[in-house]
Design an enzyme around this catalytic site. Structure first.
Site, short mmCIF file in Angstrom:
data_model
loop_
_atom_site.label_atom_id
_atom_site.label_comp_id
_atom_site.label_asym_id
_atom_site.label_seq_id
_atom_site.Cartn_x
_atom_site.Cartn_y
_atom_site.Cartn_z
N HIS A 1 9.08 1.95 -8.39
CA HIS A 1 8.09 1.02 -8.02
C HIS A 1 8.46 -0.27 -8.78
O HIS A 1 7.93 -0.83 -9.48
CB HIS A 1 6.74 1.67 -8.70
CG HIS A 1 5.54 0.99 -8.02
ND1 HIS A 1 4.46 1.56 -7.27
CD2 HIS A 1 5.23 -0.21 -7.85
CE1 HIS A 1 3.49 0.85 -7.16
NE2 HIS A 1 3.91 -0.36 -7.33
N ASN B 1 0.22 2.70 2.18
CA ASN B 1 -0.46 1.60 1.28
C ASN B 1 -1.01 0.64 2.51
O ASN B 1 -0.47 0.04 3.21
CB ASN B 1 0.77 0.89 0.40
CG ASN B 1 1.05 1.81 -0.76
OD1 ASN B 1 0.68 2.87 -0.61
ND2 ASN B 1 1.91 1.25 -1.56
N GLU C 1 7.03 0.86 -1.36
CA GLU C 1 7.18 -0.35 -0.35
C GLU C 1 8.38 -0.98 -0.30
O GLU C 1 8.74 -2.16 -0.82
CB GLU C 1 5.96 -1.17 -1.10
CG GLU C 1 4.48 -0.63 -1.16
CD GLU C 1 3.51 -1.66 -1.66
OE1 GLU C 1 3.85 -2.72 -2.19
OE2 GLU C 1 2.28 -1.29 -1.40
N ARG D 1 -1.23 9.50 -9.17
CA ARG D 1 -0.09 8.75 -8.77
C ARG D 1 0.47 7.85 -9.98
O ARG D 1 -0.33 6.93 -10.07
CB ARG D 1 -0.01 8.13 -7.29
CG ARG D 1 1.10 7.66 -6.88
CD ARG D 1 1.08 6.97 -5.48
NE ARG D 1 2.25 6.04 -5.13
CZ ARG D 1 2.57 4.88 -4.81
NH1 ARG D 1 1.43 4.15 -4.64
NH2 ARG D 1 3.46 4.30 -4.62
N GLU E 1 -2.06 3.98 -1.59
CA GLU E 1 -2.78 3.03 -2.19
C GLU E 1 -3.60 2.29 -1.16
O GLU E 1 -3.36 2.13 -0.08
CB GLU E 1 -1.76 1.76 -2.25
CG GLU E 1 -1.04 2.00 -3.69
CD GLU E 1 0.07 0.87 -3.97
OE1 GLU E 1 -0.39 -0.36 -3.60
OE2 GLU E 1 0.93 1.15 -4.52
N TYR F 1 -4.08 -2.40 2.89
CA TYR F 1 -5.26 -3.24 2.30
C TYR F 1 -5.76 -4.17 3.14
O TYR F 1 -6.83 -4.65 2.97
CB TYR F 1 -4.27 -4.41 1.18
CG TYR F 1 -3.74 -3.58 -0.04
CD1 TYR F 1 -4.79 -3.15 -1.15
CD2 TYR F 1 -2.73 -2.86 -0.12
CE1 TYR F 1 -4.60 -2.49 -2.24
CE2 TYR F 1 -2.38 -2.19 -1.23
CZ TYR F 1 -3.01 -2.11 -2.46
OH TYR F 1 -2.83 -1.21 -3.40
O1 IFM Z 1 -0.51 -4.13 -7.41
C1 IFM Z 1 0.32 -3.66 -6.22
C2 IFM Z 1 1.13 -2.55 -6.19
O2 IFM Z 1 2.12 -2.36 -7.28
C3 IFM Z 1 1.91 -2.23 -4.86
N1 IFM Z 1 1.09 -2.40 -3.82
C4 IFM Z 1 0.04 -3.64 -3.79
C5 IFM Z 1 -0.70 -3.40 -4.99
C6 IFM Z 1 -1.88 -4.78 -4.79
O3 IFM Z 1 -0.93 -6.03 -4.79
#
Ligand code: IFM
Length: 453
Positions: free
Chosen positions: A121, A299, A166, A77, A359, A301
């Site tokens: 992006h 995405n 995002e 990606r 992500e 985290y």
């Molecule tokens: O690096 C970023 C990415 O560009 C978008 N999502 C989160 C990642 C980590 O912060």
């Protein structure tokens, strides 16, 4: 420990974005982006760095594809830099920019790696920013022109398109919190920008589909699990507001639910939205935003531990005392269970028909030791725990089709510059040497066995 097998056609990949790796910010006719402007403005980036060179991927893309092959990636990606293709955002096309991405796509396909292309992006052409940027409706129309140009040229070979990465970051992180380009601190602008970036997605989706027959089209949203340590009614209300601000404000309209009414009211009360008709919403917008999509990119985290704001604003406050889980170098708590909960919510509550994790990954600073190797055990632990949760979601019936680790390479982490390292591959920014971390070797094995132990 048990071995968890994934479906045979599961798409294992890694992700990057243009500004974070390409460099070559002025090469071959590329126009200036808002990130070029932002990073060249003193005080915006923690280490004073820029993406001018980054990983020099623009010149090293063939070596980087060789790395992907060595990893055994099934998919990659990456994003396209809008100002490389349309230096002024609209109008004249820069053929060298198109050619760069065309060569990249051809080489990926020749290497047996499926390209997943993100159109936006975050590197908006600065020329469009001069005209007001995302808070202006015209920027959504400009995005459609750009999406049309790029999908007419690559749409015969690229069959997986992500419109926007995002939207929360585009809307709020960039226009309300001000940490990202263009660095504004304005709630109304944040809300208008959020609407226009969603509109850009909705308007572009059918255009992409027309230009790229048989392609899958989706959007990538970022989610944070919202939770509280003490479930009082005030704290639970704070959790709901955070979920509304971060998650539902984008998810609901994309899936045809309009903007969440509780949040519209909260924003009105706070004076961020007008009392009656919302000025930036034009008739037909909400239908456009709810355009048919084939998949949702996820995405994920971390989580946010919250409590009610002591001043009684109704908006949530962080509760650091109760955020006690181990953290990555970003300061983000490691909460794999949140991925399982999220995937279940998206499929069973929102009826999302197909999901890719576009992500997930962790920043840890580990670099080469005396043996020249990078022993990033914490990244392996992080990924293993999240892969297991993804597997559990699959077992529960969630149609998860793939998983992209963020990131292939250490790269430019926006306002944090080069102080954070998310890569499976270590990058020496002076020599541009790349070194496989232990996590890359471990991931190679996961892909080869299609299983995680
Ligand atoms: O690096 C970023 C990415 O560009 C978008 N999502 C989160 C990642 C980590 O912060």
């Amino acid at each position: 420990m048990t071995t968890l097998h994934f479906p045979t056609d599961f798409v294992w990949g890694a992700a990057t974005s243009a500004y974070q790796i390409e460099g070559a910010w002025q090469t071959d006719g590329k126009g200036e982006s808002i990130w070029d402007r932002f990073t060249h403005t003193p005080g915006k980036i923690i280490d004073g760095s820029t993406g001018d060179v980054a990983c020099d991927h623009y010149h090293r893309w063939q070596d980087d594809i060789a790395l992907m092959q060595a990893l055994g990636l099934r998919a990659y990606r990456f994003s396209i830099a809008w100002p490389r293709v349309l230096p002024q955002g609209v109008g004249a096309v820069n053929q060298s920019g198109i050619d760069f991405y065309s060569r990249l796509v051809d080489a990926l396909l020749a290497a047996g790696i499926t390209p997943f292309v993100t159109l936006y992006h975050w590197d908006l052409p600065q020329a469009l920013q001069e005209r007001g940027g995302w808070p202006q409706r015209a920027t959504a129309a400009a995005f459609v022109e750009y999406a049309d140009v790029i999908t007419r040229t690559l749409g015969d070979r690229v069959k997986h398109w992500i419109t926007i990465n995002e939207p929360w970051c585009v809307g709020f992180l960039s226009h309300q919190i001000g940490e990202h380009a263009p660095g504004w601190h304005d709630w109304r602008a944040g809300l208008a920008a959020s609407h226009h970036v969603l509109l850009a997605h909705g308007w572009a989706a059918p255009v992409i589909r027309r230009n790229s027959p048989g392609a899958e089209v989706g959007i990538t949203l970022n989610f944070t699990a919202a939770t509280t340590a003490t479930p009082t009614s005030e704290n639970l209300a704070a959790v709901r507001v955070y979920d509304g601000y971060f998650n539902r404000w984008f998810l609901d309209p994309v899936y045809g639910r309009h903007y969440p009414a509780d949040m519209v009211e909260a924003y009105r009360k706070a004076g961020f939205l007008p009392a009656h008709a919302i000025d930036f919403i034009v008739e037909g917008d909400m239908e456009a935003i709810a355009a048919h999509t084939d998949f949702l990119g996820v995405n994920y985290y971390t989580r946010a531990v919250l409590k009610a704001d002591a001043a009684g604003s109704g908006f949530p406050a962080d509760d650091p005392e109760h955020a006690t889980l181990p953290r990555t170098d970003m300061g983000w708590e490691i909460y794999p269970q949140g991925l399982y909960d999220l995937l279940g919510r998206l499929h069973f509550e929102y009826r999302v028909p197909k999901l890719y994790i576009t992500e997930n990954g962790a920043s840890f600073a580990d670099g080469p030791g005396a043996d020249g190797m990078v022993h990033d055990t914490r990244r392996i632990d992080y990924l293993r725990a999240h892969f297991r949760q993804a597997h559990a979601a699959l077992a529960a019936g969630v149609p998860l089709a793939g998983y992209f680790v963020w990131s292939l390479l250490d790269n430019f982490e926006w306002a944090k510059g080069y102080t954070e390292r998310f890569g499976l591959v270590w990058v020496d920014y002076t020599t541009q040497q790349r070194i496989f971390k232990d996590s890359a070797r471990w991931y190679r094995q996961v892909i080869a066995e299609n299983a995680v132990t």
